[in-house]
Design an enzyme around this catalytic site. Structure first.
Site, short mmCIF file in Angstrom:
data_model
loop_
_atom_site.label_atom_id
_atom_site.label_comp_id
_atom_site.label_asym_id
_atom_site.label_seq_id
_atom_site.Cartn_x
_atom_site.Cartn_y
_atom_site.Cartn_z
N HIS A 83 0.80 -0.84 0.11
CA HIS A 83 0.04 -0.40 0.21
C HIS A 83 1.11 1.23 -0.06
CE1 HIS A 83 0.43 -0.45 4.27
NE2 HIS A 83 -0.23 0.71 4.69
N HIS A 89 1.93 4.26 1.75
CA HIS A 89 2.30 4.75 2.92
C HIS A 89 3.64 4.57 3.19
CE1 HIS A 89 -2.21 4.28 5.37
NE2 HIS A 89 -2.01 4.96 4.57
N ASP A 107 6.04 4.90 5.14
CA ASP A 107 6.76 3.72 5.83
C ASP A 107 6.46 2.34 4.73
OD1 ASP A 107 4.61 3.66 6.49
OD2 ASP A 107 4.82 2.02 7.85
N HIS A 108 6.22 2.62 3.58
CA HIS A 108 6.69 1.29 2.98
C HIS A 108 6.71 1.37 1.91
CE1 HIS A 108 3.91 -1.26 5.86
NE2 HIS A 108 3.47 0.13 6.38
N HIS A 137 -7.28 -0.70 5.46
CA HIS A 137 -6.74 -0.02 6.29
C HIS A 137 -6.04 1.22 5.17
CE1 HIS A 137 -2.77 2.25 8.15
NE2 HIS A 137 -2.39 1.14 6.97
N ASP A 184 -0.31 -3.77 6.40
CA ASP A 184 -0.91 -3.65 7.49
C ASP A 184 -2.66 -3.29 7.91
OD1 ASP A 184 1.57 -2.38 8.18
OD2 ASP A 184 0.59 0.14 7.73
N HIS A 216 5.10 -5.21 11.07
CA HIS A 216 5.11 -3.58 11.88
C HIS A 216 5.15 -4.53 13.38
CE1 HIS A 216 4.59 0.58 10.98
NE2 HIS A 216 3.32 -0.52 9.80
ZN LIG Z 1 -0.12 1.68 6.91
#
Ligand SMILES: [Zn+2]
Length: 253
Positions: free
Chosen positions: A51, A53, A55-56, A108, A125, A163
């Site tokens: 996805h 985001h 941090d990915h 999410h 996530d 995570h």
């Molecule tokens: Zn995320």
């Protein structure tokens, strides 16, 4: 195949699945851990993104500068502004001479994907060990359906999520289902692993089905806890799930 996880940021994992001389990278939110692994022999052959985001996906541009032309597979989401191959639900890829199955798991985010490579699930996530992602873009109905699809995978499937949230998730899960013996055992294992500085992942689908309250919206004790919270018996699994998710959002151990 060999699975490993490169820690990134505070609590992210960049998953690496490798055979003799090639590897898949999942969700490289930053490049540095991958570049360090490359110095130790890692050779990426493709990147899978779950996805949009940061941090990915944040490490991808730098990785493409290091390995120009490296194939990147991503959901069809304009917020992933990268030159990559767009994939969606039901697609099958062939990577490392293995089938890779693509599942749409909205909730999410609206375009979140999961990837299944043999008995490995890369679920970003959406599903966490003993928990699930926050619903930033989806409805409870969508998120529950996504989690139910993942829960239906074979029990031995290794759950590789984005995570390391398991310890905090365990506290909430035990609040919801204090009588679940499998959860108590998993909670003790998680506490021991974290105290030793070790990862609690991958988990397995079988363990999550036994212990994760978000996959247990039909379990009697979960329904009782949710019912006490609501003041009435939940009308259906969606109401039970929505109540559980909202409860978790404000829960402090
Ligand atoms: Zn995320």
């Amino acid at each position: 195949m060999r699975l490993s996880a490169l820690p990134a940021f505070e609590d992210n994992f960049i998953w690496v699945l490798r055979d003799a001389n090639r590897s898949l990278l999942v969700d490289p939110g930053e490049a540095a851990p991958v570049l360090a692994a490359a110095d130790a022999g890692l050779v990426p052959s493709a990147i899978l993104l779950t996805h949009h985001h940061p941090d990915h996906v944040g490490g991808v541009p730098e990785l493409l500068r290091r390995w120009p032309g490296l194939p990147v597979f991503a959901p069809d989401d304009a917020r992933i502004a990268l030159d990559c191959e767009r994939v969606g639900d039901g697609d099958r890829l062939r990577l490392l001479d293995r089938d890779v199955q693509v599942l749409a798991v909205p909730g999410h985010t609206s375009n979140h994907l999961a990837y299944v490579v043999e008995d490995h699930l890369f679920c970003g996530d959406t599903l966490f060990s003993l928990g699930c992602g926050r619903m930033f873009e989806g409805t409870p109905e969508q998120m529950l359906h996504s989690l139910q699809r993942l829960a239906a995978l074979p029990g031995q499937t290794r759950v590789c999520c984005g995570h390391e949230y398991t310890l905090a998730n365990a506290a909430f899960a035990r609040e919801v289902e204090p009588g679940n013996a499998a959860l108590a055992a998993r909670g003790a294992e998680v506490a021991r692993l974290r105290a030793a500085g070790e990862a609690t992942l991958p988990s397995t689908i079988a363990s999550e089905r036994d212990c994760n309250p978000f996959l247990r919206c039909d379990a009697q004790e979960v329904l009782s806890s949710v019912g006490r919270r609501l003041g009435h018996t939940p009308a259906d699994a969606v109401e039970a799930f929505a109540t559980l998710r909202a409860w978790k959002d404000t829960f402090r151990a």
